[in-house]
Design an enzyme around this catalytic site. Sequence first.
Site, short mmCIF file in Angstrom:
data_model
loop_
_atom_site.label_atom_id
_atom_site.label_comp_id
_atom_site.label_asym_id
_atom_site.label_seq_id
_atom_site.Cartn_x
_atom_site.Cartn_y
_atom_site.Cartn_z
N CYS A 1 -2.63 -1.64 -10.31
CA CYS A 1 -2.84 -0.26 -9.83
C CYS A 1 -3.82 0.49 -10.76
O CYS A 1 -3.61 0.57 -11.96
CB CYS A 1 -1.52 0.49 -9.74
N GLN B 1 7.94 -4.55 -4.39
CA GLN B 1 7.04 -4.44 -5.53
C GLN B 1 7.50 -3.37 -6.53
O GLN B 1 7.77 -2.23 -6.15
CB GLN B 1 5.62 -4.11 -5.10
N MET C 1 0.85 -1.20 0.00
CA MET C 1 0.00 0.00 0.00
C MET C 1 0.88 1.24 0.00
O MET C 1 1.54 1.55 1.01
CB MET C 1 -0.90 0.03 1.25
N ARG D 1 -6.20 -2.63 3.66
CA ARG D 1 -6.82 -1.61 4.52
C ARG D 1 -7.21 -2.15 5.88
O ARG D 1 -7.20 -1.41 6.87
CB ARG D 1 -8.03 -1.01 3.79
N ASP E 1 -11.11 -6.65 0.88
CA ASP E 1 -12.17 -6.55 1.90
C ASP E 1 -12.04 -7.54 3.06
O ASP E 1 -13.05 -7.84 3.71
CB ASP E 1 -13.56 -6.70 1.26
C1 LIG Z 1 -3.81 3.60 0.06
C2 LIG Z 1 -3.60 2.38 -0.79
C3 LIG Z 1 -2.41 2.21 -1.45
C4 LIG Z 1 -2.22 1.08 -2.25
N1 LIG Z 1 -1.02 0.91 -2.89
C5 LIG Z 1 -0.79 -0.23 -3.59
C6 LIG Z 1 0.48 -0.49 -4.16
O1 LIG Z 1 1.43 0.29 -4.02
N2 LIG Z 1 0.63 -1.64 -4.87
C7 LIG Z 1 -0.40 -2.54 -5.04
O2 LIG Z 1 -0.22 -3.56 -5.69
N3 LIG Z 1 -1.61 -2.32 -4.49
C8 LIG Z 1 -1.81 -1.20 -3.77
N4 LIG Z 1 -3.02 -1.01 -3.16
C9 LIG Z 1 -4.06 -2.06 -3.26
C10 LIG Z 1 -3.97 -3.03 -2.07
O3 LIG Z 1 -2.78 -3.76 -2.10
C11 LIG Z 1 -5.15 -4.02 -2.10
O4 LIG Z 1 -5.11 -4.75 -3.29
C12 LIG Z 1 -6.51 -3.32 -2.00
O5 LIG Z 1 -6.49 -2.30 -1.04
C13 LIG Z 1 -7.61 -4.33 -1.66
O6 LIG Z 1 -7.32 -5.02 -0.47
P1 LIG Z 1 -7.94 -4.58 0.96
O7 LIG Z 1 -9.44 -4.57 0.81
O8 LIG Z 1 -7.44 -5.62 1.90
O9 LIG Z 1 -7.43 -3.21 1.26
C14 LIG Z 1 -3.24 0.11 -2.38
C15 LIG Z 1 -4.44 0.29 -1.69
C16 LIG Z 1 -4.63 1.40 -0.89
C17 LIG Z 1 -5.92 1.56 -0.15
#
Ligand SMILES: Cc1cc2nc3c(=O)[nH]c(=O)nc-3n(C[C@H](O)[C@H](O)[C@H](O)COP(=O)(O)O)c2cc1C
Length: 340
Positions: free
Chosen positions: A120, A85, A32, A245, A222
Site C-alpha cells: 500500500c 487481507q 481494493m 481496477r 493494468d
Molecule cells: C481504489 C483502490 C484501492 C486499493 N486497495 C488495496 C488494498 O486494500 N490492498 C491492496 O493490497 N491493494 C490495494 N489496491 C491495489 C490493487 O490491489 C492493485 O494492486 C492495483 O490496483 C494494481 O492492479 P490493477 O491495475 O489491476 O488495478 C487498491 C487499488 C485501488 C485502485
Amino acid sequence: MIQYTVGQIFLGVTDLKIGNVRLSHGLMLAPMAGFSDRAMRVICREWGAEYSVTEMISAKAVTFGDKKTLTLARIGEDEGNVALQLFGSEPDVMARAVEIMSQGVAGYAKPIAIDINMGCPVHKIFSNGEGSALMKSPELIEKIVRAARGATDLPVSVKLRLGVDREHINATECALAAESGGAEFIALHGRTKSEMYSGEADLESIKNVKRALQIPLIANGDIVDADSAVRALSVTGADGIMIGRGAVGNPFIFEEIKAKIEGREFKAPSLEERVTTAIRQLEFAVADKGEAVAIPEARKQSALYLKGFRGAAAIRAEINRATTFEEAKRALLSGIPHGN
Ligand SMILES: Cc1cc2nc3c(=O)[nH]c(=O)nc-3n(C[C@H](O)[C@H](O)[C@H](O)COP(=O)(O)O)c2cc1C
C-alpha cells in the site's frame, strides 16, 4: 493443473493450489479498499473470479475488536474462495490479528487464506511503517510472515510492489524473505510505491521475481481485458493473475479471460446485462450495509458499468444525486434505450 494456451500459443503450465483449493484458471480479484466488498466479490465470482481478497483491514484494529473493522472482515458463504487481507508492521500484533481473523467473524464464513499487505502506497499507511514501507526491511517481512504462519493453519500470502522507488527495486529480495517466512504465494503489482498508479505495470520486473521464487507468483497491474491478461501471463510466466481496477464496473472481465484461455468466443455483455448486473451488485451492497452506507459508496462503481455507452455521463450525474436504492436503480435503468 492449469495450462495457459491461447490458440496455438503455449504460455505455460502451473499447478496453483492455495491450501486445499486448486484454481483452474488462476483468476483472482485484487483487494481494493472501498471496492472489493462482499457485493463486488459475489458478482465477480459469478463471472469467473476464482479467488478474491477483502479490502485491507488493520491488524491493530482487529486486536482492539474495532466494530467497523470487523464489518469489513465479513465473508459470505456465497463468496467462494476469499482471502482476508491485513496490514500492520508488528509481528506480535499481526500474529494476534491472524489468530482472531482465521476464525472469521461470528456468523460468517472463514477466510481460506490470510494475505498481508506490503504494497500500500497511501501516505498515512506508509508513514506509519506499514504497507509498502515494509519493503524497506526484508528481515521484518520475514518475521511478520513467520509470526503470521505460526498463528494459523491457513495459508499466508503476501502482496508486494516492486520496491519503494525505481532506485530501490527489491521485490525479489522481499519476496524471498516472505518465502523464507513461510508464505504460500506472492502477488506482485508491477509498480513501485513512488509510482503509485502512474505509467505502466513493469512486466519484465515481475518476470525477474517469478524466476527467483519457489512458491507461486501472481502477476498484477493494468490487466483490463483478455489481451492484457495474455500479455501479463506470457511475459511474466506467472502462475496466475490478479485484477483490480479492470474489474470495477466490469466483472465480465473474468469470463472474457477464461474464454480466451479456453479458446472460446467471448460474448460481450449487452447493455441490459450490464445494467442488470450493476443493479444486482447495488442490491447486494444495500442488503449487506444498508442504503445510507451502500449508495454513496457504490456510486463510482455503478457508473462505471455504463462507461463508454451513450448517455453515460448524464446517468453518472444522476447516480451521484441518488440517495436511495430506488433512485440509483432508476438512474441505471434509464441507460437502456426503450424498445431495445
Ligand atoms: C481504489 C483502490 C484501492 C486499493 N486497495 C488495496 C488494498 O486494500 N490492498 C491492496 O493490497 N491493494 C490495494 N489496491 C491495489 C490493487 O490491489 C492493485 O494492486 C492495483 O490496483 C494494481 O492492479 P490493477 O491495475 O489491476 O488495478 C487498491 C487499488 C485501488 C485502485
